[in-house]
Motif scaffolding. Structure first.
Motif, PDB file in Angstrom:
ATOM      1  N   THR A  92      -2.472  15.451   2.262  1.00  0.00           N
ATOM      2  CA  THR A  92      -1.558  15.250   3.384  1.00  0.00           C
ATOM      3  C   THR A  92      -1.745  16.367   4.402  1.00  0.00           C
ATOM      4  OG1 THR A  92       0.048  14.164   1.944  1.00  0.00           O
ATOM      5  CG2 THR A  92       0.869  14.972   4.058  1.00  0.00           C
ATOM      6  N   GLY A  93      -1.931  17.582   3.908  1.00  0.00           N
ATOM      7  CA  GLY A  93      -2.176  18.727   4.784  1.00  0.00           C
ATOM      8  C   GLY A  93      -3.466  18.583   5.576  1.00  0.00           C
ATOM      9  N   ALA A  94      -4.433  17.860   5.006  1.00  0.00           N
ATOM     10  CA  ALA A  94      -5.711  17.624   5.704  1.00  0.00           C
ATOM     11  C   ALA A  94      -5.615  16.469   6.688  1.00  0.00           C
ATOM     12  CB  ALA A  94      -6.809  17.343   4.675  1.00  0.00           C
ATOM     13  N   GLY A  95      -4.415  15.850   6.763  1.00  0.00           N
ATOM     14  CA  GLY A  95      -4.215  14.809   7.767  1.00  0.00           C
ATOM     15  C   GLY A  95      -4.277  13.389   7.254  1.00  0.00           C
ATOM     16  N   TYR A  96      -4.469  13.199   5.955  1.00  0.00           N
ATOM     17  CA  TYR A  96      -4.543  11.841   5.398  1.00  0.00           C
ATOM     18  C   TYR A  96      -3.162  11.313   5.049  1.00  0.00           C
ATOM     19  CZ  TYR A  96      -9.526  12.862   4.858  1.00  0.00           C
ATOM     20  OH  TYR A  96     -10.827  13.189   5.105  1.00  0.00           O
ATOM     21  N   GLN A  97      -3.047   9.991   5.017  1.00  0.00           N
ATOM     22  CA  GLN A  97      -1.853   9.343   4.471  1.00  0.00           C
ATOM     23  C   GLN A  97      -2.122   9.085   2.986  1.00  0.00           C
ATOM     24  OE1 GLN A  97      -0.175   6.128   7.085  1.00  0.00           O
ATOM     25  NE2 GLN A  97      -2.082   6.444   8.204  1.00  0.00           N
ATOM     26  N   VAL A  98      -1.215   9.499   2.118  1.00  0.00           N
ATOM     27  CA  VAL A  98      -1.468   9.438   0.677  1.00  0.00           C
ATOM     28  C   VAL A  98      -0.460   8.524  -0.008  1.00  0.00           C
ATOM     29  CG1 VAL A  98      -1.585  10.760  -1.476  1.00  0.00           C
ATOM     30  CG2 VAL A  98      -2.468  11.745   0.655  1.00  0.00           C
ATOM     31  N   THR A  99      -0.985   7.635  -0.850  1.00  0.00           N
ATOM     32  CA  THR A  99      -0.144   6.810  -1.728  1.00  0.00           C
ATOM     33  C   THR A  99      -0.424   7.254  -3.164  1.00  0.00           C
ATOM     34  OG1 THR A  99      -0.209   4.909  -0.234  1.00  0.00           O
ATOM     35  CG2 THR A  99       0.353   4.481  -2.532  1.00  0.00           C
ATOM     36  N   PRO A 100       0.581   7.817  -3.894  1.00  0.00           N
ATOM     37  CA  PRO A 100       0.347   8.274  -5.266  1.00  0.00           C
ATOM     38  C   PRO A 100       0.580   7.154  -6.282  1.00  0.00           C
ATOM     39  CG  PRO A 100       2.504   8.994  -4.531  1.00  0.00           C
ATOM     40  CD  PRO A 100       1.904   8.214  -3.383  1.00  0.00           C
ATOM     41  N   ALA A 101      -0.122   7.251  -7.415  1.00  0.00           N
ATOM     42  CA  ALA A 101       0.086   6.317  -8.529  1.00  0.00           C
ATOM     43  C   ALA A 101      -0.188   7.073  -9.823  1.00  0.00           C
ATOM     44  CB  ALA A 101      -0.841   5.112  -8.409  1.00  0.00           C
ATOM     45  N   THR A 102       0.604   6.789 -10.865  1.00  0.00           N
ATOM     46  CA  THR A 102       0.480   7.531 -12.131  1.00  0.00           C
ATOM     47  C   THR A 102      -0.272   6.769 -13.209  1.00  0.00           C
ATOM     48  OG1 THR A 102       2.651   6.701 -12.788  1.00  0.00           O
ATOM     49  CG2 THR A 102       2.585   8.868 -11.713  1.00  0.00           C
ATOM     50  N   SER A 103      -0.732   5.541 -12.918  1.00  0.00           N
ATOM     51  CA  SER A 103      -1.479   4.763 -13.904  1.00  0.00           C
ATOM     52  C   SER A 103      -2.389   3.772 -13.184  1.00  0.00           C
ATOM     53  CB  SER A 103      -0.522   3.998 -14.833  1.00  0.00           C
ATOM     54  OG  SER A 103       0.158   2.985 -14.092  1.00  0.00           O
ATOM     55  N   ALA A 104      -3.339   3.201 -13.934  1.00  0.00           N
ATOM     56  CA  ALA A 104      -4.244   2.205 -13.358  1.00  0.00           C
ATOM     57  C   ALA A 104      -3.474   0.969 -12.924  1.00  0.00           C
ATOM     58  CB  ALA A 104      -5.316   1.841 -14.381  1.00  0.00           C
ATOM     59  N   GLU A 105      -2.477   0.583 -13.742  1.00  0.00           N
ATOM     60  CA  GLU A 105      -1.691  -0.609 -13.414  1.00  0.00           C
ATOM     61  C   GLU A 105      -0.928  -0.419 -12.105  1.00  0.00           C
ATOM     62  OE1 GLU A 105      -1.907   0.796 -16.376  1.00  0.00           O
ATOM     63  OE2 GLU A 105      -3.019  -0.821 -17.387  1.00  0.00           O
ATOM     64  N   ALA A 106      -0.330   0.763 -11.943  1.00  0.00           N
ATOM     65  CA  ALA A 106       0.410   1.059 -10.708  1.00  0.00           C
ATOM     66  C   ALA A 106      -0.544   1.100  -9.514  1.00  0.00           C
ATOM     67  CB  ALA A 106       1.147   2.390 -10.845  1.00  0.00           C
ATOM     68  N   ALA A 107      -1.751   1.631  -9.745  1.00  0.00           N
ATOM     69  CA  ALA A 107      -2.741   1.720  -8.666  1.00  0.00           C
ATOM     70  C   ALA A 107      -3.168   0.328  -8.197  1.00  0.00           C
ATOM     71  CB  ALA A 107      -3.958   2.510  -9.150  1.00  0.00           C
ATOM     72  N   LEU A 108      -3.367  -0.578  -9.156  1.00  0.00           N
ATOM     73  CA  LEU A 108      -3.787  -1.936  -8.798  1.00  0.00           C
ATOM     74  C   LEU A 108      -2.701  -2.663  -8.007  1.00  0.00           C
ATOM     75  CD1 LEU A 108      -5.583  -2.949 -12.122  1.00  0.00           C
ATOM     76  CD2 LEU A 108      -6.653  -2.505  -9.904  1.00  0.00           C
ATOM     77  N   THR A 109      -1.442  -2.392  -8.350  1.00  0.00           N
ATOM     78  CA  THR A 109      -0.334  -2.982  -7.593  1.00  0.00           C
ATOM     79  C   THR A 109      -0.310  -2.432  -6.168  1.00  0.00           C
ATOM     80  OG1 THR A 109       0.986  -3.218  -9.610  1.00  0.00           O
ATOM     81  CG2 THR A 109       2.179  -3.266  -7.511  1.00  0.00           C
ATOM     82  N   GLN A 110      -0.480  -1.111  -6.028  1.00  0.00           N
ATOM     83  CA  GLN A 110      -0.470  -0.471  -4.709  1.00  0.00           C
ATOM     84  C   GLN A 110      -1.652  -0.941  -3.843  1.00  0.00           C
ATOM     85  OE1 GLN A 110       1.772   1.349  -3.206  1.00  0.00           O
ATOM     86  NE2 GLN A 110       3.149   1.302  -4.960  1.00  0.00           N
TER      87      GLN A 110
END
Length: 475
Positions: free
Chosen positions: A35-53
């Motif tokens: 975020t400090g480098a200027g990117y928009q970040v979406t966090p996820a704590t598992s593969a399943e959550a990542a696939l949903t995001q």
């Protein structure tokens, strides 16, 4: 920081990254740093959550730890590859899982980094991955970009060149385009014509090095009926065809010295005299010339006239090589792929990330033309919607050749064969027909089909009269 770096950074700051790690502290640290480098970040704590995001956010890049609960990072990559084949993935791995990560790069992971990772290296790898997959920059709202629609680019180098070209187009000054073979000089010349007040008039291009010297004069200035044996009708030269518009003299450095004199006279008098004609014809033509040769060296060697050089070189534009605008390579490759997919009846979605990376890092001595040929080869041979790395590597290993249909190849061979016979026989049609085992009438038909003039193949010693009509009758 350069203007190019500013432009790249601005593009990356708009990018959304999906970051996956089951360690809350590591996930928080990564999110803050990115975020400090200027990117928009979406966090996820598992593969399943990542696939949903993935379905909700549509990120431009996925950064994932290899060790995750349930489905691990490698399985997550496989799922991403199946449903989002061009989305770049970077893996973070502990030393114990390096072999798995190395194997993953061979299957399409953009790269992997070992923990503890170097923050600067991480940002560099993310920037590289985004540069390879970033879409074309949109023109400013309200600007008319149709004049340069054939030039696919988002690089700072090309943006500066196009800005100069648009300014030059507003005048009628002669322009000299310098650049390596295959860099796109004719496309730039067309763009200048489209941006000029002459846009509604013809754009005519001639390659001065591709036409035999004896034919080039007739092509440029025209000829009258009866000027030589095959002159069955009056023929308008390219200067007359381009009247009111623009004439591109490509590879001007290859123009024979004798014709350089005649060209200079036409530019000075703004009039042409066709071969066999008794009167000059006024022409209004804007001249753009192009060359890959060092004209300063050619002048020093007496191969190019200094007065003609200064007449042509009112404004000089230098085209960068493809290696000097690497950020354009993924954009060009995908543009060519979509264009060629229709030609070959293929449904192609793009290049695998590792295939795009191989294209972006290749040397490209043949510039944009070579890239087009490589893309055409992989397009013709691809059996899957996503072009794999192996196919790109195969195309890059072999000398690139123009892909032709059988009919096109046959036509080219036939013309080259006839040219060889005419050279061998000094333009003597009877001898050439005899060698080809064809009667003279049939042989003449072949020559007309390929627009070949026997008299232009006379040896220097056979052109003693200086009269092209009399000389050709001797054949």
């Amino acid at each position: 920081m350069t203007a190019a770096d500013d432009n790249t950074e601005a593009t990356h700051q708009r990018a959304r990254l999906l970051v996956v790690d089951d360690d809350p502290d590591m996930l928080r640290l990564l999110s803050l740093r990115l975020t400090g480098a200027g990117y928009q970040v979406t966090p996820a704590t598992s593969a399943e959550a990542a696939l949903t995001q993935l379905e909700i956010e549509h990120p431009q890049l996925v950064l994932s730890d290899v060790r995750l609960p349930g489905r691990d990072g490698l399985q997550l990559f496989d799922e991403i590859r199946k449903n989002h084949p061009t989305l770049p993935v970077i893996l973070l791995t502990a030393h114990g899982t390096i072999p798995d990560a190395v194997e993953a790069t061979s299957r399409g992971v953009f790269t992997y980094l070992t923990k503890p990772y170097d923050a600067r290296e991480l940002l560099e790898k993310i920037a590289q991955a985004l540069a390879l997959s970033a879409p074309s920059a949109s023109p400013a709202k309200g600007t008319d970009e149709r004049w340069r629609s054939e030039i696919v680019s988002r690089s700072n180098r090309m943006a500066e060149l196009l800005a100069e070209a648009r300014m030059v187009a507003k005048s009628d000054a002669s322009v000299l385009l310098r650049g390596d073979s295959g860099a796109g000089k004719e496309l730039l010349a067309r763009a200048i014509h489209k941006a000029s007040a002459r846009a509604a008039k013809p754009f005519v291009a001639v390659n001065c090095g591709a036409i035999p010297e004896a034919l080039l004069e007739s092509e440029l200035f025209g000829h009258m009926k009866g000027a030589f044996t095959d002159a069955h009708a009056n023929h308008k030269g390219l200067f007359q065809q381009a009247d009111g518009g623009t004439l591109l003299l490509d590879e001007i450095g290859d123009m024979p010295p004798a014709l350089q004199v005649k060209l200079l006279r036409v530019l000075q008098e703004r009039a042409v005299r066709p071969l066999g004609g008794s009167q000059s014809i006024e022409v209004d033509v804007r001249i753009i010339s192009a060359t890959h040769r060092d004209l300063d060296a050619a002048m020093a060697a007496g191969q190019f006239r200094e007065d003609l050089y200064y007449r042509l070189n009112v404004v000089t534009l230098n085209l960068p090589s493809l290696a000097d605008r690497r950020e354009d390579i993924p954009l060009l490759a995908n543009h060519f792929l979509q264009r060629l997919a229709g030609k070959y009846g293929k449904r192609l979605s793009g290049f695998a990330p590792e295939a795009l990376k191989a294209l972006a890092t290749a040397p490209w001595p043949g510039n944009v033309r070579q890239l087009f040929n490589v893309v055409e080869q992989v397009c013709a041979l691809s059996t899957s919607p996503l072009v794999p790395l192996a196919l790109v590597q195969r195309a890059l290993r072999v000398p690139t050749v123009e892909v032709q249909t059988y009919a096109q190849a046959k036509q080219r061979f036939e013309r080259d064969y006839l040219v060889g016979l005419l050279k061998l026989t000094d333009g003597n049609v009877a001898d050439a027909a005899r060698l080809a085992d064809r009667n003279r009438t049939e042989f003449y038909r072949l020559l007309q089909k390929h627009e070949l003039t026997p008299g232009s193949f006379k040896a220097d010693g056979a052109q003693g009269s200086g009269d092209p009509v009399a000389d050709e009758r001797q054949g």
